[in-house]
Design a protein around this motif. Structure first.
Motif, PDB file in Angstrom:
ATOM      1  N   LYS A  23      -9.371  -1.285   2.182  1.00 51.84           N
ATOM      2  CA  LYS A  23      -8.180  -0.661   3.007  1.00 51.84           C
ATOM      3  C   LYS A  23      -6.600  -1.451   2.357  1.00 51.84           C
ATOM      4  N   LYS A  26      -3.931  -0.188  -0.643  1.00 51.83           N
ATOM      5  CA  LYS A  26      -2.798   0.449  -0.509  1.00 51.83           C
ATOM      6  C   LYS A  26      -1.585  -0.394  -0.442  1.00 51.83           C
ATOM      7  N   TYR A  27      -1.514  -1.613  -0.493  1.00 50.06           N
ATOM      8  CA  TYR A  27      -0.578  -2.787  -0.607  1.00 50.06           C
ATOM      9  C   TYR A  27      -0.560  -3.247  -1.988  1.00 50.06           C
TER      10      TYR A  27
END
Length: 289
Positions: A23, A26-27
């Protein structure tokens, strides 16, 4: 029973690590342009950025205030929030990996060895904290000490140039470009601010703030007051400050000498004890004959 508990903790930490890695993708744009030499394993920092988005691991309180204050001094007001969160993300990423691997080890070995593993995990986390969160504080402290060491020489040069008839702005630019070092780098930054339209007063005030030195901030505050009274008052003020700062530099040198001498006491004591042991050992051997 203890082994079973560690296996549960290992499973939970590994799952959280994998979820954070997936997850956290996205960074990835937040770490893409970081220098690989300075930020080892930068691609793993997405773990920390994802964990920071969770309420349990979010940067907050006094730690957030301290990191942002330190980041302002190092990275200025534009990027300070990013670098404060980056330092926290680094710590979370490395700590999460250490905890996951450590709990897996504890769960596999079990028994008293697993308790020893917990101690090792704690030591590694402390080391990670020192390498990430504490690094910026150490960087600010080191720069402050370098600035204070170079400060008396800079004041002497500034006093000489002002008293020879040069205006403050020209003297400031001349000194900034004349030498390298932490203090002169901050002076160059203030020169850029002046070139971009900032007033001399604003640029010099920010120079004092960024140095993080009470001595330099006190000087810049007094110098700004002297600027209001004219160039002659400023010249007299700089002459007085140059004399005081040179005396202060001598005192700092003496203090550092005393500290260095104090650090030599322990190795000298060990050497002396070793010599005594050699002499006593030789004496006892001669007496045995």
């Amino acid at each position: 029973m203890l082994k079973f508990v560690f296996l549960i903790l290992a499973t939970a930490s590994v799952i959280l690590l994998i979820v954070s890695l997936v997850k956290g993708a996205k960074y990835s744009d937040l770490v893409e342009n970081l220098d690989e030499e300075q930020y080892k394993g930068k691609d793993l920092f997405v773990i920390g950025f994802y964990l920071n988005s969770l309420p349990l691991f979010r940067l907050r309180g006094n730690l957030e205030h301290d990191l942002k204050a330190q980041a302002k001094l190092v990275w200025n007001n534009i990027y300070f929030e990013y670098y404060a969160n980056l330092a926290w993300a680094q710590f979370l990423s490395y700590a999460m990996i250490v905890v996951s691997v450590g709990f897996c080890f504890c769960g596999l070995v079990g028994g008293t060895a697993s308790l020893f593993g917990v101690v090792i995990i704690g030591m590694f986390i402390a080391a990670v904290w020192n390498l990430t969160v504490s690094e910026m504080k150490e960087k600010v402290q080191k720069r402050r000490e370098e600035c204070e060491y170079e400060f008396p020489d800079m004041i002497s040069k500034l006093s000489l140039l002002i008293n020879s008839g040069m205006v403050l702005r020209a003297a400031w630019f001349f000194i900034a470009e004349g030498k390298d070092g932490a203090l002169y780098d901050l002076m160059k930054e203030s020169c850029k601010r002046m070139e971009n339209g900032a007033s001399e007063r604003t640029a010099i005030y920010e120079f004092g703030v960024l140095s993080d030195s009470n001595e330099i901030k006190k000087f810049t505050g007094a110098m700004l007051q002297g600027m209001e009274k004219g160039n002659s008052e400023l010249a007299d003020f700089l002459l007085l400050q140059a004399s005081e700062q040179l005396s202060h530099k001598r005192q700092i040198a003496l203090q550092k000498g005393e500290v260095a001498a104090g650090k030599l006491i322990l190795p000298l004591g060990i050497m002396f004890a070793g010599i005594i042991m050699i002499i006593v050992s030789a004496a006892m051997q001669s007496m045995s004959f």
